[in-house]
Scaffold this motif. Structure first.
Motif, mmCIF file in Angstrom:
data_model
loop_
_atom_site.group_PDB
_atom_site.id
_atom_site.type_symbol
_atom_site.label_atom_id
_atom_site.label_comp_id
_atom_site.label_asym_id
_atom_site.label_seq_id
_atom_site.Cartn_x
_atom_site.Cartn_y
_atom_site.Cartn_z
ATOM 1 N N UNK A 1 0.836 -1.202 0.000
ATOM 2 C CA UNK A 1 0.000 0.000 0.000
ATOM 3 C C UNK A 1 0.872 1.254 0.000
ATOM 4 N N UNK A 2 1.956 1.207 0.767
ATOM 5 C CA UNK A 2 2.824 2.382 0.887
ATOM 6 C C UNK A 2 3.642 2.663 -0.373
ATOM 7 N N UNK A 3 3.744 1.686 -1.272
ATOM 8 C CA UNK A 3 4.400 1.962 -2.567
ATOM 9 C C UNK A 3 3.348 2.093 -3.677
ATOM 10 N N UNK A 4 2.084 2.220 -3.264
ATOM 11 C CA UNK A 4 0.935 2.370 -4.188
ATOM 12 C C UNK A 4 0.729 1.176 -5.103
ATOM 13 N N UNK A 5 1.030 0.003 -4.595
ATOM 14 C CA UNK A 5 0.745 -1.235 -5.324
ATOM 15 C C UNK A 5 -0.575 -1.770 -4.771
ATOM 16 N N UNK A 6 -1.625 -1.623 -5.549
ATOM 17 C CA UNK A 6 -2.959 -1.995 -5.069
ATOM 18 C C UNK A 6 -3.535 -3.226 -5.754
ATOM 19 N N UNK A 7 -2.797 -3.770 -6.724
ATOM 20 C CA UNK A 7 -3.319 -4.955 -7.412
ATOM 21 C C UNK A 7 -3.009 -6.231 -6.632
ATOM 22 N N UNK A 8 -3.759 -7.275 -6.937
ATOM 23 C CA UNK A 8 -3.521 -8.590 -6.328
ATOM 24 C C UNK A 8 -2.239 -9.161 -6.942
ATOM 25 N N UNK A 9 -1.307 -9.587 -6.112
ATOM 26 C CA UNK A 9 -0.057 -10.137 -6.642
ATOM 27 C C UNK A 9 -0.266 -11.567 -7.127
ATOM 28 N N UNK A 10 0.463 -11.959 -8.192
ATOM 29 C CA UNK A 10 0.323 -13.328 -8.702
ATOM 30 C C UNK A 10 0.826 -14.345 -7.683
ATOM 31 N N UNK A 11 0.111 -15.447 -7.581
ATOM 32 C CA UNK A 11 0.484 -16.509 -6.641
ATOM 33 C C UNK A 11 -0.019 -17.827 -7.219
ATOM 34 N N UNK A 12 0.530 -18.196 -8.363
ATOM 35 C CA UNK A 12 0.016 -19.376 -9.068
ATOM 36 C C UNK A 12 1.014 -20.530 -9.076
ATOM 37 N N UNK B 1 8.240 -20.836 -5.476
ATOM 38 C CA UNK B 1 7.732 -20.252 -6.737
ATOM 39 C C UNK B 1 6.811 -19.068 -6.461
ATOM 40 N N UNK B 2 5.952 -19.196 -5.465
ATOM 41 C CA UNK B 2 5.041 -18.100 -5.127
ATOM 42 C C UNK B 2 5.784 -16.891 -4.582
ATOM 43 N N UNK B 3 6.767 -17.127 -3.716
ATOM 44 C CA UNK B 3 7.546 -16.022 -3.148
ATOM 45 C C UNK B 3 8.277 -15.270 -4.267
ATOM 46 N N UNK C 1 9.434 -11.069 -0.621
ATOM 47 C CA UNK C 1 8.093 -11.638 -0.477
ATOM 48 C C UNK C 1 8.240 -12.989 0.183
ATOM 49 N N UNK C 2 7.190 -13.409 0.846
ATOM 50 C CA UNK C 2 7.240 -14.724 1.463
ATOM 51 C C UNK C 2 6.035 -15.537 1.045
ATOM 52 N N UNK C 3 6.159 -16.816 1.209
ATOM 53 C CA UNK C 3 4.998 -17.684 1.144
ATOM 54 C C UNK C 3 5.182 -18.698 2.255
ATOM 55 N N UNK C 4 4.088 -18.997 2.921
ATOM 56 C CA UNK C 4 4.127 -19.879 4.077
ATOM 57 C C UNK C 4 3.073 -20.956 3.920
ATOM 58 N N UNK C 5 3.439 -22.144 4.335
ATOM 59 C CA UNK C 5 2.472 -23.239 4.298
ATOM 60 C C UNK C 5 2.501 -24.031 5.586
ATOM 61 N N UNK D 1 11.251 -17.060 2.078
ATOM 62 C CA UNK D 1 11.342 -15.649 1.704
ATOM 63 C C UNK D 1 12.213 -15.542 0.464
ATOM 64 N N UNK D 2 11.747 -14.742 -0.492
ATOM 65 C CA UNK D 2 12.547 -14.431 -1.684
ATOM 66 C C UNK D 2 12.937 -12.957 -1.619
#
Length: 194
Positions: free
Chosen positions: A31-42, A48-50, A67-71, A120-121
């Motif tokens: 939000x603070x960098x004005x990124x308001x779109x949904x990030x890809x996570x496929x 791969x997601x991170x 970025x991180x992804x957690x499972x 984390x990537x």
């Protein structure tokens, strides 16, 4: 102070990471960098997601980021929900429904062993670096605690009697999967930026 972006809109994650990285870094949210779109996570792996999320922010906003992804990987469920942890009960990403489905799927299982794993990537012009954290524990039958998020209320780490949701942020950060990965990232950043 160095400004870096943590590619997330999850306030809980942001608080945890800021808590771990302050005072060395100013951690900006999407939000603070004005990124308001949904990030890809496929991707079909946490790594791969991170990478997908960090790549998207770096390429489109030109800011060094991670970025991180957690499972949550549950042994008796063939390591499910894994990469699908956030949307286990469906695309609405509802924590309570995810926990309900997990407990339902574990009803007939004696083995309650599980682990949280975070990847984390860190993405810069030089490429991508990965940092991983794992905490082992078990899934209990009923929710306990008001803190945390996700599956925290039903996860008790090995060697403890409290769930993550019953711990303070300080306690959780000392041993959590994300805390471990962030410590590795922090050590790397301090070394590379010194």
């Amino acid at each position: 102070m160095n400004s870096i972006c943590f590619a997330t809109n999850n306030q809980h994650k942001l608080e945890e990471v800021r808590h771990a990285l302050v005072p060395d870094f100013l951690v900006l949210s999407l939000q603070e960098i004005n990124c308001n779109e949904e990030l890809p996570e496929t991707g079909n792996t946490l790594q791969a997601n991170a990478l997908q999320k960090a790549d998207h922010v770096f390429k489109n906003y030109g800011i060094t980021c991670f970025a991180d992804d957690t499972g949550l990987e549950v042994e008796a469920l063939n390591n499910e929900p894994g990469v699908y942890s956030a949307r286990y009960a469906g695309p609405q990403r509802n924590n309570e429904q995810n926990i309900d489905l997990l407990l339902e799927n574990l009803k007939s299982k004696n083995n309650r062993k599980a682990q949280f794993r975070t990847v984390i990537c860190w993405r810069t012009a030089a490429g991508a670096q990965y940092f991983e954290g794992i905490v082992k524990g078990e899934i209990i039958d009923t929710r306990r605690g008001k803190g945390g998020f996700g599956y925290d209320a039903v996860f008790v780490p090995d060697g403890f009697t409290k769930t993550f949701a019953e711990m303070s942020m300080e306690e959780k950060n000392q041993l959590s999967h994300r805390g471990q990965a962030v410590k590795k990232l922090t050590a790397f950043l301090k070394e590379s930026l010194s």
